[in-house]
Design a protein around this motif. Structure first.
Motif, PDB file in Angstrom:
ATOM      1  N   HIS A 243     -29.774  14.345 -55.457  1.00  0.00           N
ATOM      2  CA  HIS A 243     -29.536  14.116 -54.033  1.00  0.00           C
ATOM      3  C   HIS A 243     -30.108  15.311 -53.267  1.00  0.00           C
ATOM      4  N   THR A 244     -31.426  15.406 -53.235  1.00  0.00           N
ATOM      5  CA  THR A 244     -32.084  16.628 -52.732  1.00  0.00           C
ATOM      6  C   THR A 244     -33.278  16.297 -51.838  1.00  0.00           C
ATOM      7  N   TRP A 245     -33.615  17.262 -50.987  1.00  0.00           N
ATOM      8  CA  TRP A 245     -34.786  17.086 -50.115  1.00  0.00           C
ATOM      9  C   TRP A 245     -36.078  17.014 -50.912  1.00  0.00           C
ATOM     10  N   SER A 246     -36.154  17.687 -52.053  1.00  0.00           N
ATOM     11  CA  SER A 246     -37.379  17.589 -52.858  1.00  0.00           C
ATOM     12  C   SER A 246     -37.579  16.152 -53.328  1.00  0.00           C
ATOM     13  N   TYR A 247     -36.485  15.421 -53.567  1.00  0.00           N
ATOM     14  CA  TYR A 247     -36.575  14.001 -53.941  1.00  0.00           C
ATOM     15  C   TYR A 247     -37.038  13.160 -52.742  1.00  0.00           C
ATOM     16  N   TRP A 248     -36.404  13.376 -51.574  1.00  0.00           N
ATOM     17  CA  TRP A 248     -36.706  12.535 -50.406  1.00  0.00           C
ATOM     18  C   TRP A 248     -38.104  12.796 -49.854  1.00  0.00           C
TER      19      TRP A 248
ATOM     20  N   SER B 188     -31.336   6.916 -51.629  1.00  0.00           N
ATOM     21  CA  SER B 188     -30.117   7.601 -52.089  1.00  0.00           C
ATOM     22  C   SER B 188     -28.939   7.215 -51.213  1.00  0.00           C
ATOM     23  N   ALA B 189     -28.788   5.921 -50.990  1.00  0.00           N
ATOM     24  CA  ALA B 189     -27.908   5.440 -49.925  1.00  0.00           C
ATOM     25  C   ALA B 189     -26.424   5.533 -50.254  1.00  0.00           C
TER      26      ALA B 189
ATOM     27  N   ASP C 110     -28.463  11.225 -59.134  1.00  0.00           N
ATOM     28  CA  ASP C 110     -27.795  11.170 -57.828  1.00  0.00           C
ATOM     29  C   ASP C 110     -26.344  10.708 -57.998  1.00  0.00           C
ATOM     30  N   PHE C 111     -25.413  11.380 -57.299  1.00  0.00           N
ATOM     31  CA  PHE C 111     -23.996  11.003 -57.410  1.00  0.00           C
ATOM     32  C   PHE C 111     -23.707   9.640 -56.779  1.00  0.00           C
ATOM     33  N   LEU C 112     -24.637   9.107 -55.979  1.00  0.00           N
ATOM     34  CA  LEU C 112     -24.453   7.795 -55.367  1.00  0.00           C
ATOM     35  C   LEU C 112     -25.082   6.665 -56.193  1.00  0.00           C
ATOM     36  N   TYR C 113     -25.342   6.951 -57.459  1.00  0.00           N
ATOM     37  CA  TYR C 113     -26.020   5.974 -58.326  1.00  0.00           C
ATOM     38  C   TYR C 113     -25.244   4.659 -58.439  1.00  0.00           C
TER      39      TYR C 113
END
Length: 262
Positions: free
Chosen positions: A239-244, A149-150, A210-213
């Motif tokens: 953009h969430t901890w559940s994703y990472w 999600s950079a 993710d807003f950084l798409y």
């Protein structure tokens, strides 16, 4: 250990960091590969420990044989000036601190194999940007890089100018241009010499909400056009901890492939 610290001459202050040691570290004498794991904006060295469940996830991956035993180093990039980069005027030099002070310090303090093939980098959001910059600036140091999600830096010189002049109205265009070339991931990929195309193994992961798409998609397209081998994952999520937390086991497995020599 999530409250360790070291002195920095470059940043003129004590800097905190966290370290994960794999099962068996205390009873063995051998040295281990290392993963530098970078937090996002607003977190510190405890982010991956507190919210990312790094201890639980890494222990499980190693004990199940999906990842090789490794040391994970998590620096704090939230104290003083936030971010993993040097600032445009080179007054705040976090990137220099990372390579010139932090890496030598931890690789001496802990039993870390200090060759390129045993060193990897990953991070989320702001730390995903750091993973990109560091591996592109120093492909000779990392075997794998896994930006999650950079934040991919300013996508144009104009965006860089807007960002930099907010806090420094008189910054000259020459410094803005230099900063853009150093910290825009698409610009770095564009400038990458052919000899470095296969220097680093890439695993790039970003959620479909993710807003950084945009930056991540542009990087993927730029890498495809330049024929830079990479894995690119778009999964369900934001953009969430559940994703990472679901990204981390994949990262550990991916970097272990290089540590294991395939």
């Amino acid at each position: 250990m999530d409250d360790l610290s070291m002195p920095s001459k470059i940043l003129k202050m004590e800097r905190k960091f966290a370290v994960y040691l794999p099962p068996g570290y205390e009873t063995s004498a051998r040295s281990y590969p290392v993963l530098y794991l970078l937090h996002g904006g607003g977190d510190d060295q405890t982010g991956w420990v507190q919210f990312g469940e790094v201890l639980l996830i890494a222990d499980k991956a190693i004990l199940e044989g999906k990842a090789t035993a490794m040391i994970i180093v998590m620096p704090d990039a939230n104290t003083g000036t936030r971010g993993y980069n040097n600032d445009a005027r080179n007054n705040w030099r976090y990137e220099d601190f990372f390579f010139e002070e932090l890496m030598p310090f931890v690789e001496k303090k802990f039993r870390i194999k200090s060759e390129k093939r045993y060193r990897a980098i990953s991070g989320l959001s702001m730390g995903g940007g750091g993973s990109f910059f560091y591996a592109l600036h120093h492909p000779e140091l990392f075997s794998s890089a896994c930006p999650l999600s950079a934040s991919t830096g300013p996508l144009t010189v104009e965006i860089a100018k807007t960002q930099l002049t907010k806090n420094d109205a008189n910054i000259p265009d020459s410094l803005i241009e230099k900063y853009y070339r150093k910290y825009s991931v698409p610009a770095l990929i564009d400038a990458l010499p052919d000899s470095a195309k296969k220097a680093v193994r890439w695993y790039i992961d970003c959620g479909d909400d993710d807003f950084l798409y945009e930056g991540n998609s542009l990087v993927h397209i730029a890498m495809r056009k330049k024929e830079i081998p990479h894995e690119f994952r778009i999964r369900d999520g934001g953009h969430t901890w559940s994703y990472w937390r679901t990204s981390l086991p994949e990262v550990l497995e991916f970097v272990s492939q290089a540590f294991h020599q395939y």
